[in-house]
Write a protein that holds these residues in place. Structure first.
Motif, PDB file in Angstrom:
ATOM      1  N   ASP A 121      -3.057  41.332 -14.821  1.00 22.27           N
ATOM      2  CA  ASP A 121      -3.720  41.875 -14.060  1.00 22.27           C
ATOM      3  C   ASP A 121      -5.205  41.075 -13.309  1.00 22.27           C
ATOM      4  N   GLU A 122      -5.476  41.267 -14.593  1.00 22.66           N
ATOM      5  CA  GLU A 122      -7.212  41.179 -14.913  1.00 22.66           C
ATOM      6  C   GLU A 122      -7.956  41.419 -16.292  1.00 22.66           C
ATOM      7  N   ILE A 123      -9.009  39.880 -15.929  1.00 19.22           N
ATOM      8  CA  ILE A 123      -9.664  40.009 -17.252  1.00 19.22           C
ATOM      9  C   ILE A 123     -11.172  40.848 -16.949  1.00 19.22           C
ATOM     10  N   GLN A 124     -11.403  41.684 -18.300  1.00 26.15           N
ATOM     11  CA  GLN A 124     -12.446  42.758 -18.180  1.00 26.15           C
ATOM     12  C   GLN A 124     -13.187  41.566 -19.639  1.00 26.15           C
ATOM     13  N   ILE A 125     -14.432  41.790 -18.633  1.00 22.43           N
ATOM     14  CA  ILE A 125     -15.507  41.029 -19.787  1.00 22.43           C
ATOM     15  C   ILE A 125     -16.778  42.175 -20.449  1.00 22.43           C
ATOM     16  N   TRP A 126     -16.371  42.869 -21.221  1.00 24.72           N
ATOM     17  CA  TRP A 126     -17.245  44.196 -21.742  1.00 24.72           C
ATOM     18  C   TRP A 126     -18.405  43.734 -22.810  1.00 24.72           C
ATOM     19  N   THR A 127     -19.870  44.406 -21.294  1.00 25.56           N
ATOM     20  CA  THR A 127     -20.426  43.782 -22.567  1.00 25.56           C
ATOM     21  C   THR A 127     -21.795  45.352 -22.481  1.00 25.56           C
ATOM     22  N   ASP A 128     -23.099  44.309 -22.194  1.00 25.40           N
ATOM     23  CA  ASP A 128     -24.133  45.398 -22.470  1.00 25.40           C
ATOM     24  C   ASP A 128     -24.715  45.393 -21.397  1.00 25.40           C
ATOM     25  N   VAL A 129     -24.506  44.998 -20.543  1.00 26.55           N
ATOM     26  CA  VAL A 129     -25.076  45.212 -18.497  1.00 26.55           C
ATOM     27  C   VAL A 129     -24.212  45.915 -18.146  1.00 26.55           C
ATOM     28  N   SER A 130     -24.130  46.332 -16.817  1.00 27.81           N
ATOM     29  CA  SER A 130     -23.027  46.538 -15.823  1.00 27.81           C
ATOM     30  C   SER A 130     -23.229  45.388 -14.536  1.00 27.81           C
ATOM     31  N   GLY A 131     -22.470  44.887 -14.699  1.00 24.82           N
ATOM     32  CA  GLY A 131     -22.473  43.139 -14.228  1.00 24.82           C
ATOM     33  C   GLY A 131     -22.837  42.223 -13.942  1.00 24.82           C
ATOM     34  N   MET A 132     -23.269  41.187 -12.977  1.00 25.43           N
ATOM     35  CA  MET A 132     -23.552  40.040 -12.716  1.00 25.43           C
ATOM     36  C   MET A 132     -25.086  41.056 -11.910  1.00 25.43           C
ATOM     37  N   ARG A 133     -25.765  40.030 -11.577  1.00 29.71           N
ATOM     38  CA  ARG A 133     -27.391  40.557 -11.141  1.00 29.71           C
ATOM     39  C   ARG A 133     -27.563  39.194  -9.976  1.00 29.71           C
ATOM     40  N   SER A 134     -27.982  40.003  -9.224  1.00 30.35           N
ATOM     41  CA  SER A 134     -28.896  38.776  -8.415  1.00 30.35           C
ATOM     42  C   SER A 134     -29.871  37.781  -8.627  1.00 30.35           C
ATOM     43  N   ALA A 135     -30.749  38.288 -10.097  1.00 29.54           N
ATOM     44  CA  ALA A 135     -31.652  37.528 -10.554  1.00 29.54           C
ATOM     45  C   ALA A 135     -31.588  37.789 -12.413  1.00 29.54           C
ATOM     46  N   ASP A 136     -32.246  37.572 -12.502  1.00 32.16           N
ATOM     47  CA  ASP A 136     -32.375  37.729 -13.999  1.00 32.16           C
ATOM     48  C   ASP A 136     -32.959  39.525 -14.564  1.00 32.16           C
ATOM     49  N   PRO A 137     -32.674  40.270 -14.152  1.00 28.64           N
ATOM     50  CA  PRO A 137     -33.404  41.797 -14.619  1.00 28.64           C
ATOM     51  C   PRO A 137     -34.880  41.650 -15.419  1.00 28.64           C
ATOM     52  N   ARG A 138     -34.846  40.749 -16.990  1.00 31.24           N
ATOM     53  CA  ARG A 138     -36.105  40.927 -17.342  1.00 31.24           C
ATOM     54  C   ARG A 138     -36.600  40.224 -16.348  1.00 31.24           C
ATOM     55  N   LEU A 139     -36.730  38.738 -15.847  1.00 33.05           N
ATOM     56  CA  LEU A 139     -38.249  38.332 -15.009  1.00 33.05           C
ATOM     57  C   LEU A 139     -37.691  39.701 -13.880  1.00 33.05           C
ATOM     58  N   VAL A 140     -36.595  39.781 -12.469  1.00 37.82           N
ATOM     59  CA  VAL A 140     -37.079  40.588 -11.758  1.00 37.82           C
ATOM     60  C   VAL A 140     -35.863  42.185 -12.067  1.00 37.82           C
ATOM     61  N   PRO A 141     -37.106  43.111 -12.694  1.00 36.95           N
ATOM     62  CA  PRO A 141     -36.323  44.370 -12.741  1.00 36.95           C
ATOM     63  C   PRO A 141     -35.887  44.803 -12.021  1.00 36.95           C
ATOM     64  N   ASP A 142     -36.154  44.749 -10.401  1.00 37.17           N
ATOM     65  CA  ASP A 142     -35.041  45.674  -9.307  1.00 37.17           C
ATOM     66  C   ASP A 142     -33.744  44.596  -8.947  1.00 37.17           C
TER      67      ASP A 142
END
Length: 451
Positions: free
Chosen positions: A222-243
């Motif tokens: 039903d679903e493939i879960q990828i467990w990592t160290d962030v809550s999902g994908m961001r609209s830009a790299d949070p290291r460059l754009v923290p918000d």
């Protein structure tokens, strides 16, 4: 296998999720919370537990280099054992839980009479094999019946492209074919496969995501879960754009573009098996299991923003190739690309004119041979220190003015743009800048086009 879904999920845990004994215990509890979904568990090698520590995969690579060259490697081997022994002792397990796998490693190291890339892949495989054995033992200790799957049982039959192998579509049904009715929790090493004649291969750095997708497709979960160290994908790299905002839902096409061009949360090969079986992929956070993540679906998802996300890849090499023999001639591009295929050098982005081609490559492996052969029929120049930037969004399809907005933003920010390309999907625009301008370019794009 066809028909209705089996009501199961795949849970893949990355290296940071299993880097320490406490994190492994947390993973076991996350698995326990989803036992009603009969999870299939895929595990990466144990990750870095403190700043400055080398990744297990890097330690295994150093070990392989020394062993294959006939140099002393005892201290390297001991460091790998010490890392795993510490975790095992803290989990109150016995070394016996991994002893058989350790014995296989010592035998593999001694078998150096084979090509280095083949040798390296077998040594690489032990990172995931150790971590999977440890997690399987922890689950059993906690009263959760689990079954470790070794690489020879996995059924991931790949091509012979060592270090970046692929499972052909026609082989995907063989994955775990003998375990479809197994009631215990299957704990599966990611990243690994085998050639048809039994030699171990690896699926590329981050290839455990790919393994998860292959397992999910084989079981039609039903679903493939990828467990990592962030809550999902961001609209830009949070290291460059923290918000940078979390992407709640994106399409498979958008995810493919983002993964291919630097979004580190997902391995690019992950998308294809899931997309073929129409299985959602969800990115979740091991350190905040209740947090919402990002769901990737096989549908076009538009929202109010034309551009949804920005990805980037730094340290790229650009080749500029020109020849007057291109003009009005057929077969030139085929000849050019055959050179890259011959030396197994992957091309990322291409832009062409009547008499020239500009393209990018990720690494310099075999690049000297590529250039030498290209120079027999073309002029070739090289540029290092480049960054590929990719802006992505389903809303870009048939929307006028997107390119103008992107490049006027670059002009306002004082960033020089090179090598512009747009794929046939019309959901991305890709271009190149100098590494030194990349952060400024991404921030400018984010605040002008997304936020």
């Amino acid at each position: 296998m066809t028909g209705e879904r089996m009501g199961r999920i795949v849970m893949k845990f990355g290296g940071t999720s299993v880097a320490t004994s406490s994190r492994i215990l947390s993973v076991a509890e996350i698995i326990r919370s989803r036992l009603h979904q009969r999870p299939l568990v895929v595990v990466s090698a144990v990750g870095v537990s403190f700043k400055g520590e080398s990744k297990i995969t890097d330690q295994l690579e150093s070990l392989a280099e020394l062993a294959h060259a006939g140099k002393p490697f005892d201290s390297n081997l001991e460091a790998i054992r010490t890392k795993h022994e510490k975790i095992i002792e803290e989990l109150e397990l016995s070394w016996d839980s991994v002893a058989s796998t350790w014995e296989l490693l010592t035998k593999a190291i001694a078998n150096t009479n084979r090509p280095y890339r083949e040798f390296l892949d077998e040594i690489f495989s032990f990172g995931e094999r150790f971590s999977s054995r440890i997690l399987s033992a922890v689950l059993n200790n906690k009263g959760i019946p689990a079954r470790y799957i070794d690489v020879d049982e996995l059924g991931s039959i790949t091509d012979q492209n060592f270090q970046d192998a692929t499972v052909p579509v026609e082989n995907e049904e063989q994955v775990l074919a003998g375990f479809r009715d197994e009631e215990r929790i299957l704990v599966i090493p990611g990243f690994v496969g085998r050639t048809p004649d039994g030699r171990i291969t690896t699926l590329g750095r981050g290839g455990s995501d790919y393994t998860a997708a292959l397992v999910g497709a084989a079981f039609e979960v039903d679903e493939i879960q990828i467990w990592t160290d962030v809550s999902g994908m961001r609209s830009a790299d949070p290291r460059l754009v923290p918000d940078a905002e979390r992407l709640e839902v994106i399409s498979f096409d958008e995810a493919k573009e983002l993964a291919s061009f630097g979004a580190r949360v997902l391995h690019p090969k992950t998308i294809e098996p899931a997309m073929r079986k129409n299985i959602p992929v969800v990115i979740l956070n091991t350190f905040d299991p209740q947090a919402e993540g990002t769901t990737i679906r096989n549908e076009r998802i538009k929202h109010g923003k034309v551009i949804k996300a920005i990805a980037s890849k730094t340290g790229v090499i650009r080749l500029d190739i020109d020849s007057t023999s291109m003009l009005g001639a057929s077969g030139y591009l085929a000849r050019l690309f055959n050179v890259f295929a011959k030396y197994e050098t992957e091309i990322d982005v291409v832009a062409t004119s009547e008499v020239s081609v500009s393209l990018t490559v990720n690494n310099s492996r075999n690049l000297d041979k590529v250039i030498e052969e290209l120079k027999t029929f073309s002029n070739v120049s090289l540029a290092h220190g480049k960054t590929i930037i990719c802006v992505v969004g389903e809303g870009m399809r048939h929307t006028p003015g997107v390119s103008g907005r992107v490049f006027s933003t670059m002009g306002t920010a004082g960033v020089n743009v090179e090598l512009i390309s747009q794929g046939s999907s019309e959901i991305n625009i890709t271009f190149m800048v100098d590494d030194k301008d990349a952060e400024r370019a991404i921030k400018a794009l984010y605040y002008a086009c997304i936020s």
